[in-house]
Each structure stands twice: as structure tokens, then as C-alpha cells.
Design a protein around this motif. Structure first.
Motif, PDB file in Angstrom:
ATOM      1  N   SER A  27      39.534  35.064  44.094  1.00  0.00           N
ATOM      2  CA  SER A  27      38.763  36.125  44.465  1.00  0.00           C
ATOM      3  C   SER A  27      38.124  36.413  43.418  1.00  0.00           C
ATOM      4  O   SER A  27      38.625  36.641  42.333  1.00  0.00           O
ATOM      5  CB  SER A  27      39.316  37.013  45.146  1.00  0.00           C
ATOM      6  OG  SER A  27      39.897  36.689  46.541  1.00  0.00           O
ATOM      7  N   VAL A  28      36.740  37.172  43.581  1.00  0.00           N
ATOM      8  CA  VAL A  28      36.116  37.555  42.290  1.00  0.00           C
ATOM      9  C   VAL A  28      35.814  39.071  42.681  1.00  0.00           C
ATOM     10  O   VAL A  28      35.286  39.403  43.829  1.00  0.00           O
ATOM     11  CB  VAL A  28      34.688  36.771  42.133  1.00  0.00           C
ATOM     12  CG1 VAL A  28      34.036  37.245  41.083  1.00  0.00           C
ATOM     13  CG2 VAL A  28      35.044  35.486  42.059  1.00  0.00           C
ATOM     14  N   THR A  29      35.957  39.701  41.581  1.00  0.00           N
ATOM     15  CA  THR A  29      35.637  41.421  41.966  1.00  0.00           C
ATOM     16  C   THR A  29      34.373  41.728  41.627  1.00  0.00           C
ATOM     17  O   THR A  29      33.544  40.729  41.309  1.00  0.00           O
ATOM     18  CB  THR A  29      36.707  42.248  40.934  1.00  0.00           C
ATOM     19  OG1 THR A  29      35.945  41.840  39.695  1.00  0.00           O
ATOM     20  CG2 THR A  29      38.034  41.740  40.971  1.00  0.00           C
ATOM     21  N   GLY A  30      33.688  42.836  42.012  1.00  0.00           N
ATOM     22  CA  GLY A  30      32.413  43.171  41.781  1.00  0.00           C
ATOM     23  C   GLY A  30      32.086  43.301  40.408  1.00  0.00           C
ATOM     24  O   GLY A  30      30.901  42.771  39.890  1.00  0.00           O
ATOM     25  N   SER A  31      33.024  43.134  39.255  1.00  0.00           N
ATOM     26  CA  SER A  31      32.613  43.221  37.937  1.00  0.00           C
ATOM     27  C   SER A  31      32.830  41.997  37.309  1.00  0.00           C
ATOM     28  O   SER A  31      32.543  41.779  36.325  1.00  0.00           O
ATOM     29  CB  SER A  31      33.628  44.214  37.201  1.00  0.00           C
ATOM     30  OG  SER A  31      34.912  43.793  37.370  1.00  0.00           O
ATOM     31  N   HIS A  33      35.365  39.540  37.507  1.00  0.00           N
ATOM     32  CA  HIS A  33      36.648  39.127  37.270  1.00  0.00           C
ATOM     33  C   HIS A  33      37.345  38.343  38.253  1.00  0.00           C
ATOM     34  O   HIS A  33      37.109  38.666  39.293  1.00  0.00           O
ATOM     35  CB  HIS A  33      37.505  40.290  36.787  1.00  0.00           C
ATOM     36  CG  HIS A  33      37.117  41.308  35.481  1.00  0.00           C
ATOM     37  ND1 HIS A  33      36.145  42.231  35.372  1.00  0.00           N
ATOM     38  CD2 HIS A  33      37.475  40.898  34.219  1.00  0.00           C
ATOM     39  CE1 HIS A  33      36.174  42.529  34.292  1.00  0.00           C
ATOM     40  NE2 HIS A  33      37.145  41.825  33.577  1.00  0.00           N
ATOM     41  N   PRO A  48      43.065  41.330  37.855  1.00  0.00           N
ATOM     42  CA  PRO A  48      41.935  40.569  37.585  1.00  0.00           C
ATOM     43  C   PRO A  48      41.472  40.288  36.258  1.00  0.00           C
ATOM     44  O   PRO A  48      41.780  40.903  35.304  1.00  0.00           O
ATOM     45  CB  PRO A  48      40.830  41.785  37.998  1.00  0.00           C
ATOM     46  CG  PRO A  48      41.652  42.637  39.127  1.00  0.00           C
ATOM     47  CD  PRO A  48      42.939  42.527  38.416  1.00  0.00           C
TER      48      PRO A  48
END
Length: 82
Positions: A27-31, A33, A48
Motif C-alpha cells: 500500500s502507498v500512503t498519501g505522502s 511512503h 511506512p
């Protein structure tokens, strides 16, 4: 898909092949990571991370398979040493 996500996705795909566990997901965070989990809805296996740290973490979970060496490769190595 960006080149960053492709590099991370490739690392996760290699992990799935090495372990035989097809449930790993990234998964990819909004920032921007990345983190790894062992299936949708499961808690993350890591905090992350930046791309390079994430790829190193994923590659470190299961050691890569030993590289196959043919008889021709061995003969070629001997020729190089002469």
C-alpha cells in the motif's frame, strides 16, 4: 503507474514467488511512503517507508533463490581465470 510504484510492486511480486504466499500486498500512503501487509485488512508488517528502504525490507524477508549455474558457465569462468 509511476516508476516508483513499479519498482516496489516488482519487489513484492518477487517476494510472493519466493515465499509462495500470494496474499502479500503493498500500500502507498498519501505522502508517498510504502508499507507491506499480509493480505487486505491485516495490520501492516512494517512502518511506512521510503521506496529504497521498502524494497530493501521486502528483499530481506526471504532470501533469494540460489542462482542456477550451468556447466557452460563453469567452463567460461575457468577460461576467464586463465
Amino acid at each position: 503507474m509511476s516508476g516508483r510504484a513499479t519498482k516496489a510492486t516488482s519487489a513484492v511480486d518477487r517476494l510472493k514467488r519466493r515465499t509462495g504466499n500470494q496474499k502479500y500486498s503493498m500500500s502507498v500512503t498519501g505522502s508517498g511512503h510504502f508499507f507491506l501487509s499480509e493480505g487486505a485488512g491485516n495490520p501492516p508488517l512494517c512502518a511506512p517507508m521510503e521506496l529504497d528502504d521498502f524494497v530493501a525490507f521486502v528483499n530481506g524477508i526471504e532470501p533469494p533463490a540460489p542462482k542456477r549455474v550451468s556447466k557452460l558457465d563453469i567452463a567460461f569462468e575457468k577460461q576467464l581465470k586463465k
